[in-house]
Design an enzyme around this catalytic site. Structure first.
Site: not given
Ligand SMILES: *Cc1c(COP(=O)(O)O)cnc(C)c1O
Length: 356
Positions: A35, A253
């Site tokens: 899946k 950042y």
């Protein structure tokens, strides 16, 4: 040229992991769970490596059709059954085995005229409280299905909520025994954790997923260290820049990471938009130029930074392994407070998958 980030999928490792699974459950047949696009590895990349399996289990009708069109003639199981009565037409046409977990699905089956009777997995809710008939309703559902001419075979299926709790699993096993009492047919209970650690759950069919891809169902890579499972996906990239950062400088950042000495910092072409976890903190392991080192600062959308102190020879173009044979995906997942399941299945579509 594309960006240097590539996910290499090792089909020999898949085949080898399937062999390991067989050794753990020698008397059971295996549904290889593919899946979520083969746990992010790409359905087309994984199904060939697993072609010695007894069947494939997945969710999406379209994926089942892809397997059939690729030539897979063996069993295919739809783990969540069908989502709409109209799906039964495809289930019949492509000879799929489907889960039935609700009464509306029994009624839908009653109304069709299939080319040939269908194999059905009757889902028991044994305690996870997600899908399935509760124990009191289960025999009724089973008997209703067994009377339909649309039905060929019935299998009792349930799913375990725990990978590490013998008590929780035993409680669910007790429900299986009680609800299935007197109902004759195969049982399909075990996921990866139960396959490895609870042989009493193996029965006729097992449904392993994560261990086929070489990661641990418990999230702890040490748990599978001695099982012989091999990592299937290696996420690799390259250094695209090197900065000489002075003591006191910040990385990336924000102000999460400040250096207290001057050093070289590598910039890797891999960011959270590739599927690398945004929440990986400074210190998450990474392999640069064959040497284990660590990430520095916040992960950006398309890049992340690494400590080059342990790798003095690293240069632009040096190979970087984000996870794979040397850096266990479970280890990265632990650092980022997530699971290998999530990392694999979050691999972004912009990352090229290369089969080897
Ligand atoms: C995903 C899934 C599995 C496989 O689980 P793993 O922990 O990856 O082995 C088995 N059964 C069902 C119903 C599933 O949804």
């Amino acid at each position: 040229m594309p960006r240097p980030i590539v996910a290499i999928v090792d089909s020999t490792a898949l085949a080898s992991n399937l062999t390991v699974v067989r050794r753990y459950a020698p008397h059971a047949r295996i549904w290889s769970v593919v899946k979520a696009n083969g746990y992010g590895h790409g359905l087309n990349a994984v199904w060939q490596g697993l072609n010695q399996t007894d069947g494939f289990a997945l969710l999406d009708l379209n994926d089942a059709v892809v397997l059939r069109e690729n030539g897979w003639r063996g069993p295919i199981l739809l783990l969540e059954g069908f989502f709409h009565p109209a799906d039964l037409k495809e289930i019949d046409r492509y000879r799929l085995t489907t889960v039935v977990h609700s009464n509306w699905q029994i009624n839908a089956l009653r109304r069709i005229v299939p080319l040939a009777p269908l194999d059905i997995y009757v889902k028991l809710n044994s305690g996870m409280n997600r899908l399935g008939f509760i124990d009191r309703e289960f025999p009724g559902a089973w008997h209703a299905l067994s009377e339909l001419k649309q039905v060929a075979t019935l299998t009792l299926m349930t799913h375990f909520a725990h990978h590490d709790q013998t008590a929780g699993l035993a409680a669910q096993m007790a429900v299986v025994l009680r609800a299935g009492d007197g109902l004759i047919g195969p049982r399909c209970l075990a996921n990866s954790a139960a396959t490895l650690w609870y042989p009493e759950t193996h029965k006729q069919w097992i449904r392993p997923g994560i261990i086929l891809y070489g990661a641990s169902p418990s999230g702890d890579w040490q748990d599978i260290a001695t099982c012989g499972l091999l990592p299937v996906m290696t996420l690799t990239s390259e250094l695209i820049s090197i900065q000489k950062v002075f003591s006191g400088g910040h990385i990336g950042y924000g102000t999460r990471c400040r250096l207290n000495e001057s050093q070289r910092v590598g910039v890797v072409a891999c960011g959270y938009a590739d599927g690398y976890p945004y929440h990986a903190p400074t210190g998450t392991p990474v392999l640069v130029d064959g040497v284990r080192t660590r990430t520095l600062g916040a992960v950006s959308m398309d890049m992340l930074m690494v400590d080059l102190k342990p790798c003095p020879l690293a240069c632009i173009g040096s190979k970087v392994e984000l996870w794979g044979n040397h850096i266990k995906i479970d280890e990265v997942a632990t650092f980022a407070s997530t699971l290998s399941y999530k990392l694999m299945s979050s691999l972004a579509s912009r990352v090229t998958i290369q089969i080897c």
